[in-house]
Write a protein that holds these residues in place. Structure first.
Motif, mmCIF file in Angstrom:
data_model
loop_
_atom_site.group_PDB
_atom_site.id
_atom_site.type_symbol
_atom_site.label_atom_id
_atom_site.label_comp_id
_atom_site.label_asym_id
_atom_site.label_seq_id
_atom_site.Cartn_x
_atom_site.Cartn_y
_atom_site.Cartn_z
ATOM 1 N N GLY A 1 37.506 11.805 125.648
ATOM 2 C CA GLY A 1 37.768 10.514 125.014
ATOM 3 C C GLY A 1 38.488 10.674 123.685
ATOM 4 N N HIS A 2 38.077 11.658 122.891
ATOM 5 C CA HIS A 2 38.757 11.931 121.618
ATOM 6 C C HIS A 2 40.216 12.305 121.865
ATOM 7 N N MET A 3 40.443 13.128 122.885
ATOM 8 C CA MET A 3 41.794 13.584 123.177
ATOM 9 C C MET A 3 42.684 12.425 123.653
ATOM 10 N N ILE A 4 42.120 11.552 124.463
ATOM 11 C CA ILE A 4 42.870 10.391 124.956
ATOM 12 C C ILE A 4 43.222 9.455 123.802
ATOM 13 N N ILE A 5 42.262 9.210 122.913
ATOM 14 C CA ILE A 5 42.524 8.368 121.737
ATOM 15 C C ILE A 5 43.678 8.959 120.930
ATOM 16 N N ALA A 6 43.586 10.245 120.624
ATOM 17 C CA ALA A 6 44.606 10.893 119.789
ATOM 18 C C ALA A 6 45.983 10.802 120.435
ATOM 19 N N TYR B 1 34.878 18.577 132.914
ATOM 20 C CA TYR B 1 35.802 17.441 132.986
ATOM 21 C C TYR B 1 35.476 16.318 132.008
ATOM 22 N N LEU B 2 34.328 16.368 131.350
ATOM 23 C CA LEU B 2 34.034 15.413 130.274
ATOM 24 C C LEU B 2 34.593 15.926 128.953
ATOM 25 N N VAL B 3 34.744 17.226 128.867
ATOM 26 C CA VAL B 3 35.303 17.881 127.688
ATOM 27 C C VAL B 3 36.493 18.716 128.139
ATOM 28 N N PRO B 4 37.422 19.036 127.233
ATOM 29 C CA PRO B 4 38.502 19.958 127.620
ATOM 30 C C PRO B 4 37.903 21.272 128.132
ATOM 31 N N GLU B 5 38.600 21.896 129.073
ATOM 32 C CA GLU B 5 38.100 23.136 129.682
ATOM 33 C C GLU B 5 37.771 24.196 128.624
ATOM 34 N N SER B 6 38.589 24.282 127.579
ATOM 35 C CA SER B 6 38.334 25.277 126.530
ATOM 36 C C SER B 6 37.033 24.986 125.771
ATOM 37 N N VAL B 7 36.700 23.716 125.602
ATOM 38 C CA VAL B 7 35.429 23.348 124.961
ATOM 39 C C VAL B 7 34.270 23.662 125.900
#
Length: 192
Positions: free
Chosen positions: A17-22, A171-177
């Protein structure tokens, strides 16, 4: 002059969600960069679940490969409560040639009048609210520019809850996270 969007937060953990917002704000406002700024101690929330170093590293991992995403540790380095006014004043002093906007969730727009030193803050930075089509800046706050984003019902608290019940966050967080959380055994279920 660069036009910079600031996305602050606890990022406990950072999620899609943070990534989509940004990305949506970057594109909609034709910004030059988005700076993620993890807070040290958010004034309106309880203390973060994991260390500021881990939260900072998760942001670094998530934004790798995106040339217009950057991370700043200024609130973590400053320590104490992370008030937006202090961050914006610091950034404007350090980067006087940049123009900053501060990104907030559409649900936070109505609470802006309660923010610490909000009248001064409004003079220093443009607020950008993100939300759905039915939320408008005119309805909530005249001086907030609204950007429509897809509805994504992901929150850091949902992710922490899933992890505490030994459920997947893939899939809720980036794969690296996802990999960082696994590697560091962050947010492990509490033993009973």
């Amino acid at each position: 002059m660069k036009r910079i969007g600031i996305l602050g937060g606890t990022f406990d953990p950072l999620h899609q969600g943070h990534m989509i917002i940004a990305e949506h704000v970057y594109e909609a406002l034709k910004l030059d960069e988005i700076w993620f700024i993890p807070s040290h101690l958010p004034p309106h929330k309880q203390e973060a679940t994991v260390s500021s170093e881990d939260r900072l590293q998760m942001v670094k991992e998530a934004i790798k490969g995106n040339p217009h995403f950057h991370v700043s540790a200024i609130e973590i380095e400053r320590e104490g409560k992370s008030y937006t006014i202090d961050t914006i004043k610091h950034l404007k002093g350090a980067y006087p040639e940049h123009k900053f906007c501060f990104i907030i969730g559409g649900d936070m727009v109505q609470y802006l009048p309660q923010w610490h030193r909000i009248d001064e803050l409004r003079q220093l930075v443009q607020f950008v609210g993100v939300g759905r089509k039915e939320i408008t800046g005119k309805d909530l706050n005249e001086d907030v520019q609204m950007v429509e984003i897809p509805r994504v019902d992901i929150s850091s608290s949902i992710i922490r809850d899933r992890l505490s019940h030994d459920q997947s966050i893939r899939y809720l967080v980036p794969e690296s996270v996802f990999e960082y959380v696994k590697e560091k055994s962050l947010y492990e279920p509490k033993s009973e």
